[in-house]
Design a protein around this motif. Structure first.
Motif: not given
Length: 431
Positions: A77-88, A93-96, A349-357, A362-364
């Motif tokens: 995401a950092n490479r595709a969209f720059g640092k803002d969406l890269g950060f999100v 991912q870290i939340v997951e 579990i639910t919070i981890a799934v929010f992070g994963a989704l 954003l990866s797609m």
């Protein structure tokens, strides 16, 4: 301390990691979706999510081979969209990877507590955190080899479970009260269907440490996903077919259970039998495989965040002696232990799934964007049927995110509130 990781992983070790990250989802958690939707409703949710993961895994493999870095989705995401969406993306991912391990640690504690009731579940969970964080600090090849061994044991145990229970399968049991809460039930069951497969993308986070990322990552993703899809079907059919879905959801006192496989097994063999005791014992390996594997992937994700100063710089350092991200691993462990004290496995579990989704969506988007902006980028693996596969994964991911937010409004508020506040702080303090 340096910032370079050691290249030691083979395709077989990557398969062990890919299956290991996920396999605990076969042992507990998925059965809670049956309470929301019944056999058919949970089955439909699982098929939809399996399609998403198949499309996502092929698409993510293209990104992992083209950009083999430890940050995974964050780097893409950092490479595709720059640092803002890269950060999100990186934060999601870290939340997951920070919230999935404490949920599994609870289950490890509960398993051990059955045999040692005098020791508190959380104590066992904290001990597990210390043991496996140290193992990950000592070296990635040692950690991955251990992961491979316990993953093989856990897969073998699931096949044994299927072999013992399937002779007692009946269509009548499997189709008893098959659909509850209609379409709403299917949407409500989505987080538990995702729990079947959550974490497979962690293979991408060790791309930098594989001997030949372009070849090995593709083999790792493909073989791991095939194994998991097969195990998912075997476990689902056998566990429900021996006595109906209610028998693997509700305990005798009516409360929800985190042990669907022992409950199913107890209907066909005595709880004193060797087979039953073997399931309990080796079931622990399935939990440990995912717990240990997610700690490994989470350390790499957090390290990459620190390396580019999106988090404190010391997190981006690699241990000089062991060539592993020791600082990131220790911080992730401390955050996980804090989460343990909430005593709310389902919410974690639910919070981890929010992070994963969020990471998947954003990866797609990153894949689609990079195909436009960097058509000349070397892509040793190219996703088949482009752009259909990434778009299918993106659409199912977005629908799942909306459905989860609707059925978990308070947790959605916490999750998105945390992302927004963190982003604001990032904009203020990041230079």
């Amino acid at each position: 301390m340096s910032t370079h990781l050691k290249k030691t992983l083979s395709p077989l070790l990557l398969w062990g990691l890919g299956v290991g990250y996920v396999i605990s989802g076969m042992y507990f958690g998925w059965n809670l979706g049956l309470e929301k939707a019944g056999t058919y409703g949970m089955g439909i949710a699982t098929i939809i999510i399996a399609i998403m993961y198949a499309c996502f895994s092929f698409s993510y493999s293209e990104l992992a081979c083209a950009i083999p870095k430890a940050g995974g989705g964050f780097d893409y995401a950092n490479r595709a969209f720059g640092k803002d969406l890269g950060f999100v993306t990186g934060l999601a991912q870290i939340v997951e990877f920070v919230f999935a391990p404490p949920a599994i640690a609870f289950a490890i504690g509960a398993y051990l507590n059955l045999n040692f009731p005098q020791i508190n579940i959380v104590c066992f969970a904290i001990i597990a955190y210390f043991i496996f964080t140290i193992l990950n600090i000592i070296g990635v090849k040692l950690a991955a080899t251990f992961e491979l061994l316990i993953t093989i044991l856990a897969v073998g145990e699931l096949i044994l479970f299927f072999g013992v229970t399937i002779p007692h399968f009946t269509v009548e049991n499997f189709t008893h009260n098959p659909s509850i809460n209609g379409l709403g039930g299917i949407f409500a069951a989505i987080p538990f269907a995702i729990w079947f497969f959550l974490g497979i993308e962690g293979i991408a986070n060790v791309a930098e440490e594989s001997k030949n990322p372009q070849r090995d990552i593709t083999k790792g993703f493909g073989s791991a996903l095939f194994t998991l899809l097969l195990l998912c079907v075997l476990v689902y059919v056998a566990a429900i077919g021996v006595g109906g879905w209610e028998k693997v959801v509700y305990k005798a006192d009516g409360s929800l259970s985190d042990s669907p496989l022992p409950m199913a097994m107890s209907m066909v063999v005595s709880s004193n039998s060797i087979m039953y005791q073997l399931l309990i014992g080796v079931g622990l390996f399935g939990l440990i495989a995912s717990f240990h594997g997610l700690i490994l992937a989470g350390g790499r994700a957090t390290m990459e965040f620190g390396k580019v100063s999106y988090a404190p710089k010391f997190l981006g350092k690699v241990n000089e002696k062991f060539k592993t991200p020791s600082n990131a691993l220790i911080i992730n462990m401390l955050l996980g232990i804090i989460a343990l004290f909430t005593n709310k496995t389902g919410d974690i579990i639910t919070i981890a799934v929010f992070g994963a989704l969020t990471l998947y969506v954003l990866s797609m988007m990153s894949l689609l964007k990079l195909r436009q902006t960097e058509p000349e980028l070397e892509r040793p693996f190219v996703v088949p049927m482009y752009p259909i596969l990434p778009i299918v994964a993106l659409v199912i991911g977005l629908i799942s995110l909306v459905a989860m937010s609707y059925y978990n409004q308070t947790l959605a508020l916490y999750y998105f509130g945390f992302i927004i506040i963190s982003y604001i702080l990032f904009k203020i303090f990041h230079k």
